[in-house]
Design a protein around this motif. Structure first.
Motif, PDB file in Angstrom:
ATOM      1  N   VAL A 417       0.857  -1.192   0.000  1.00  0.00           N
ATOM      2  CA  VAL A 417       0.000   0.000   0.000  1.00  0.00           C
ATOM      3  C   VAL A 417       0.885   1.230   0.000  1.00  0.00           C
ATOM      4  N   LEU A 418       0.392   2.285  -0.585  1.00  0.00           N
ATOM      5  CA  LEU A 418       1.160   3.531  -0.621  1.00  0.00           C
ATOM      6  C   LEU A 418       1.215   4.140   0.777  1.00  0.00           C
ATOM      7  N   GLN A 454      -2.507  12.925  -7.932  1.00  0.00           N
ATOM      8  CA  GLN A 454      -2.233  11.832  -6.995  1.00  0.00           C
ATOM      9  C   GLN A 454      -2.279  10.469  -7.695  1.00  0.00           C
ATOM     10  N   VAL A 455      -3.288  10.235  -8.547  1.00  0.00           N
ATOM     11  CA  VAL A 455      -3.400   8.963  -9.271  1.00  0.00           C
ATOM     12  C   VAL A 455      -2.233   8.777 -10.220  1.00  0.00           C
ATOM     13  N   THR A 456      -1.856   9.829 -10.936  1.00  0.00           N
ATOM     14  CA  THR A 456      -0.764   9.741 -11.911  1.00  0.00           C
ATOM     15  C   THR A 456       0.545   9.384 -11.237  1.00  0.00           C
ATOM     16  N   PHE A 461       4.958   5.759  -9.541  1.00  0.00           N
ATOM     17  CA  PHE A 461       5.748   5.226  -8.439  1.00  0.00           C
ATOM     18  C   PHE A 461       5.646   3.695  -8.369  1.00  0.00           C
ATOM     19  N   THR A 462       4.438   3.197  -8.592  1.00  0.00           N
ATOM     20  CA  THR A 462       4.241   1.735  -8.562  1.00  0.00           C
ATOM     21  C   THR A 462       5.026   1.042  -9.671  1.00  0.00           C
ATOM     22  N   LEU A 463       4.974   1.596 -10.884  1.00  0.00           N
ATOM     23  CA  LEU A 463       5.709   1.000 -12.009  1.00  0.00           C
ATOM     24  C   LEU A 463       7.198   1.052 -11.787  1.00  0.00           C
ATOM     25  N   VAL A 464       7.699   2.141 -11.279  1.00  0.00           N
ATOM     26  CA  VAL A 464       9.139   2.245 -11.030  1.00  0.00           C
ATOM     27  C   VAL A 464       9.562   1.239  -9.947  1.00  0.00           C
TER      28      VAL A 464
END
Length: 472
Positions: A417-418, A454-456, A461-464
């Motif tokens: 989770v973020l 925030q979504v972008t 961040f998730t992909l990286v």
């Protein structure tokens, strides 16, 4: 250590004797001539050993016993329909009932190595007979040569599907080299199961009589490299059939189709002593074995469809039997009239549990395997029982256990989770001309589009993060 080594060496020696030594008799001793049952048992045993079964496998005995039972059942049906005794039924008739014609592939064959009539066993139980006259101007009808099959040869040069075919090929070559004289007739008689004595009749142009020449031998030598419809070849090339010297080629009599009983009744008594055709005997064993293997409760060896009994096997067995080799008479006579056959069970095949050593029968030295009880042979002490025990199988995994390694990949990533953030939008200030100016427009704009930003950034961040983890 010395005792253990001795035991191992003894075991190795016995293994070599069993699996590489001469193969002993697997059938009961018989008198002259042997019963067809003895020959069939020998062929089944030899084929089983060649196919990788041990000579002590009890299924070998089960196989020959089942073949005898199948033959008895077929013979009983034939005897009942004909209103005759069981012992009056011939092995040839039993073979036809077991599908002998199909085992031969519809190819005409002679009953013996030197008989002159081709028998074509039809699917409806009839027989089509074709005369194979070797004199009187008629061209003979030899069985076709099959590539890879054993051939009869004269001096290893002129070969054929039978001794007469090979002698005929040799005569044609001689006649081609002479214009005023040549071979006008040929006769052959069996010297053994693999050798024939043949005699040529030499004639001179204009003469009404010929002179018989010294006999020569024709024997089985090698295999044919080609398939020839004429039944003759030399040096890998087929030879066309031609008339002999001084004879006008004419067609043989037309084939005659009649019942099996009529064909057997019309067989010449002179042919009874001729050695049985190896191709016919091999097909007889295969048809009976295949029939027995389909019977209910069959406990013998499976019928070797891809490695059946071959004519070469028969020739080897016939050679071992020598003068006691199976004959045409053994095939067409009532089984109950054959020497060595039981009067009450003429089609029974009972393997012997002995090697035949010391037997008065000359057939006892036939090189075929013994089918015995494994516990009746010589016992070899290989040391104390190591107590290994019987093997066990692991418990079969469930579907959940099988899929668990896949579904459980990267467990930390599944629970990711973020983290929460408390950062604030920076509001830089500058002093210009004595006044302080605070920049807040960017914060107002960012706050206006907070959700989109925030979504972008969460996606980026998730992909990286995922890229870093997977390439670690």
């Amino acid at each position: 250590m010395r005792f253990g080594s001795c035991v191992l060496m003894t075991g190795a020696l016995l293994f070599g004797l069993v699996f590489t030594g001469p193969r002993q008799v697997a059938v009961a001793a018989t008198s002259s001539p042997p019963s067809m049952a003895a020959v069939i048992g020998a062929l089944v045993g030899a084929r089983a050993l060649d196919n990788g079964f041990t000579p002590f496998d009890p299924r070998v005995a089960e196989t020959v016993t089942a073949i005898g039972a199948a033959a008895s059942s077929i013979a009983a049906g034939i005897a009942a329909s004909a209103g005759e005794a069981l012992g009056s039924v011939s092995w040839l008739a039993v073979g036809v009932g077991a599908g002998l014609g199909a085992a031969l592939g519809g190819v005409p064959v002679t009953l013996g190595n030197d008989t002159l009539t081709q028998w074509q066993l039809n699917h409806d139980g009839t027989v089509t007979l074709t005369s194979n006259a070797a004199s009187g101007g008629s061209l003979p009808v030899f069985s076709p040569l099959v590539a890879g099959a054993a051939t009869w040869c004269v001096s290893g040069v002129f070969c054929g599907s039978s001794a007469l075919a090979a002698a005929w090929a040799n005569a044609q070559h001689f006649n081609a080299a002479h214009s005023d004289e040549g071979i006008s007739d040929i006769s052959c008689s069996a010297a053994s199961s693999t050798v024939d004595n043949c005699v040529n009749t030499l004639s001179v142009a204009g003469s009404s009589s010929g002179t018989a020449q010294p006999s020569f031998q024709v024997g089985i030598s090698g295999t044919s490299a080609v398939a020839c419809a004429s039944g003759m070849e030399s040096a890998g090339a087929c030879i066309a059939l031609q008339a002999l010297f001084g004879s006008a080629a004419s067609s043989p009599p037309a084939p005659v189709t009649e019942s099996l009983a009529a064909a057997i009744a019309g067989t010449s008594a002179a042919d009874d002593g001729d050695v049985m055709n190896a191709q016919l005997l091999a097909a007889l064993v295969n048809s009976l074995w295949g029939t027995a293997a389909q019977g209910e409760g069959y406990a013998g060896l499976p019928f070797p469809v891809n490695a059946p009994v071959l004519p070469s096997d028969v020739q080897s067995i016939e050679g071992n039997f020598g003068s006691l080799a199976p004959t045409v008479g053994s095939a067409i006579s009532g089984a109950g009239s054959l020497s060595g056959a039981s009067s009450s069970a003429p089609f029974a095949i009972a393997p012997s549990t002995t090697s035949g050593a010391g037997s008065s029968s000359s057939a006892s030295s036939v090189s075929v395997p013994v089918a015995t009880d494994p516990g009746s042979g010589a016992q070899v002490n290989l040391g104390p029982d190591p107590g290994i025990g019987s093997p066990s199988l692991e418990e079969t995994p469930t579907a959940q256990q099988i899929l668990a390694p896949i579904l459980g990949l990267l467990p930390d990533l599944r629970n990711y989770v973020l983290p929460a953030h408390t950062a604030q939008c920076p509001q830089p200030s500058i002093t210009l001309f004595g006044s302080t100016v605070t920049l807040t427009a960017q914060c107002t704009l960012a706050e206006q589009f907070r959700s989109q930003i925030q979504v972008t950034f969460a996606l980026v961040f998730t992909l990286v993060s995922l890229f870093i983890v997977l390439t670690a």
